[in-house]
Design a protein around this motif. Sequence first.
Motif, PDB file in Angstrom:
ATOM      1  N   UNK A   1     -14.406  12.308 -42.300  1.00 20.64           N
ATOM      2  CA  UNK A   1     -13.324  12.063 -41.353  1.00 20.64           C
ATOM      3  C   UNK A   1     -12.108  11.536 -42.109  1.00 20.64           C
ATOM      4  N   UNK A   2     -10.960  11.629 -41.494  1.00 20.25           N
ATOM      5  CA  UNK A   2      -9.721  11.225 -42.161  1.00 20.25           C
ATOM      6  C   UNK A   2      -9.470   9.719 -42.079  1.00 20.25           C
ATOM      7  N   UNK A   3     -10.166   9.026 -41.185  1.00 18.69           N
ATOM      8  CA  UNK A   3      -9.933   7.589 -41.010  1.00 18.69           C
ATOM      9  C   UNK A   3     -10.468   6.757 -42.165  1.00 18.69           C
ATOM     10  N   UNK A   4     -11.749   6.870 -42.431  1.00 23.53           N
ATOM     11  CA  UNK A   4     -12.358   6.025 -43.455  1.00 23.53           C
ATOM     12  C   UNK A   4     -13.211   6.803 -44.456  1.00 23.53           C
TER      13      UNK A   4
ATOM     14  N   UNK B   1     -15.676   8.683 -43.997  1.00 22.81           N
ATOM     15  CA  UNK B   1     -17.089   8.694 -43.634  1.00 22.81           C
ATOM     16  C   UNK B   1     -17.584  10.141 -43.608  1.00 22.81           C
ATOM     17  N   UNK B   2     -18.750  10.413 -44.196  1.00 19.48           N
ATOM     18  CA  UNK B   2     -19.314  11.764 -44.160  1.00 19.48           C
ATOM     19  C   UNK B   2     -19.674  12.107 -42.721  1.00 19.48           C
ATOM     20  N   UNK B   3     -19.175  13.241 -42.267  1.00 19.98           N
ATOM     21  CA  UNK B   3     -19.444  13.681 -40.907  1.00 19.98           C
ATOM     22  C   UNK B   3     -20.459  14.811 -40.860  1.00 19.98           C
ATOM     23  N   UNK B   4     -20.563  15.566 -41.944  1.00 12.60           N
ATOM     24  CA  UNK B   4     -21.571  16.623 -42.017  1.00 12.60           C
ATOM     25  C   UNK B   4     -21.768  17.017 -43.471  1.00 12.60           C
TER      26      UNK B   4
ATOM     27  N   UNK C   1     -29.166  20.871 -42.644  1.00  9.17           N
ATOM     28  CA  UNK C   1     -27.776  20.583 -42.295  1.00  9.17           C
ATOM     29  C   UNK C   1     -27.777  19.175 -41.711  1.00  9.17           C
ATOM     30  N   UNK C   2     -26.865  18.354 -42.188  1.00 15.07           N
ATOM     31  CA  UNK C   2     -26.716  16.994 -41.661  1.00 15.07           C
ATOM     32  C   UNK C   2     -25.460  16.937 -40.811  1.00 15.07           C
ATOM     33  N   UNK C   3     -25.592  16.461 -39.581  1.00 19.26           N
ATOM     34  CA  UNK C   3     -24.456  16.190 -38.698  1.00 19.26           C
ATOM     35  C   UNK C   3     -24.541  14.726 -38.289  1.00 19.26           C
ATOM     36  N   UNK C   4     -23.523  13.954 -38.641  1.00 16.81           N
ATOM     37  CA  UNK C   4     -23.493  12.540 -38.278  1.00 16.81           C
ATOM     38  C   UNK C   4     -23.341  12.453 -36.760  1.00 16.81           C
TER      39      UNK C   4
ATOM     40  N   UNK D   1     -19.208  13.255 -36.029  1.00 16.02           N
ATOM     41  CA  UNK D   1     -18.823  14.650 -36.219  1.00 16.02           C
ATOM     42  C   UNK D   1     -17.987  15.221 -35.072  1.00 16.02           C
ATOM     43  N   UNK D   2     -17.157  16.168 -35.436  1.00 15.12           N
ATOM     44  CA  UNK D   2     -16.302  16.920 -34.523  1.00 15.12           C
ATOM     45  C   UNK D   2     -17.173  17.990 -33.843  1.00 15.12           C
ATOM     46  N   UNK D   3     -16.878  18.380 -32.607  1.00 14.58           N
ATOM     47  CA  UNK D   3     -17.683  19.419 -31.948  1.00 14.58           C
ATOM     48  C   UNK D   3     -17.696  20.752 -32.709  1.00 14.58           C
ATOM     49  N   UNK D   4     -16.695  20.990 -33.503  1.00 17.43           N
ATOM     50  CA  UNK D   4     -16.604  22.252 -34.257  1.00 17.43           C
ATOM     51  C   UNK D   4     -17.038  22.075 -35.709  1.00 17.43           C
ATOM     52  N   UNK D   5     -17.681  20.984 -35.986  1.00 16.61           N
ATOM     53  CA  UNK D   5     -18.065  20.627 -37.353  1.00 16.61           C
ATOM     54  C   UNK D   5     -18.917  21.692 -38.033  1.00 16.61           C
TER      55      UNK D   5
END
Length: 101
Positions: A15-18, A20-23, A43-46, A50-54
């Motif tokens: 993510x762009x904030x901190x 953080x791994x999102x996928x 596949x890892x999805x946080x 994670x974004x719906x389109x991740x």
Amino acid sequence: MSEETETKKYFTLTNSDDNQITSGTDLDLIKRKDETVWVMNHVFLNPDEHDPHEITLLMKQVIAYVQESGKKVWPLDPIAIKYFEKHPELNDLWYHQPYIK
């Protein structure tokens, strides 16, 4: 791609904030009897980040890399398999595609 192809490749989105791994996912290059292919084990999805389109964003990176390598990919994770099932235009890259009625 050269003969000195990597045998392991990692893909992550953050993510762009901190940052953080999102996928994420990884590929392992293996030699089968019939050809050498990339295996996508998981596949890892946080779940919190994670974004719906991740999965689409992540898979675009994977597909681009696989196409550049000239190899096929053997997805073993249910999330990746579902993605391939929804995108029949990728059938030529899908190694060991399961029987679909």
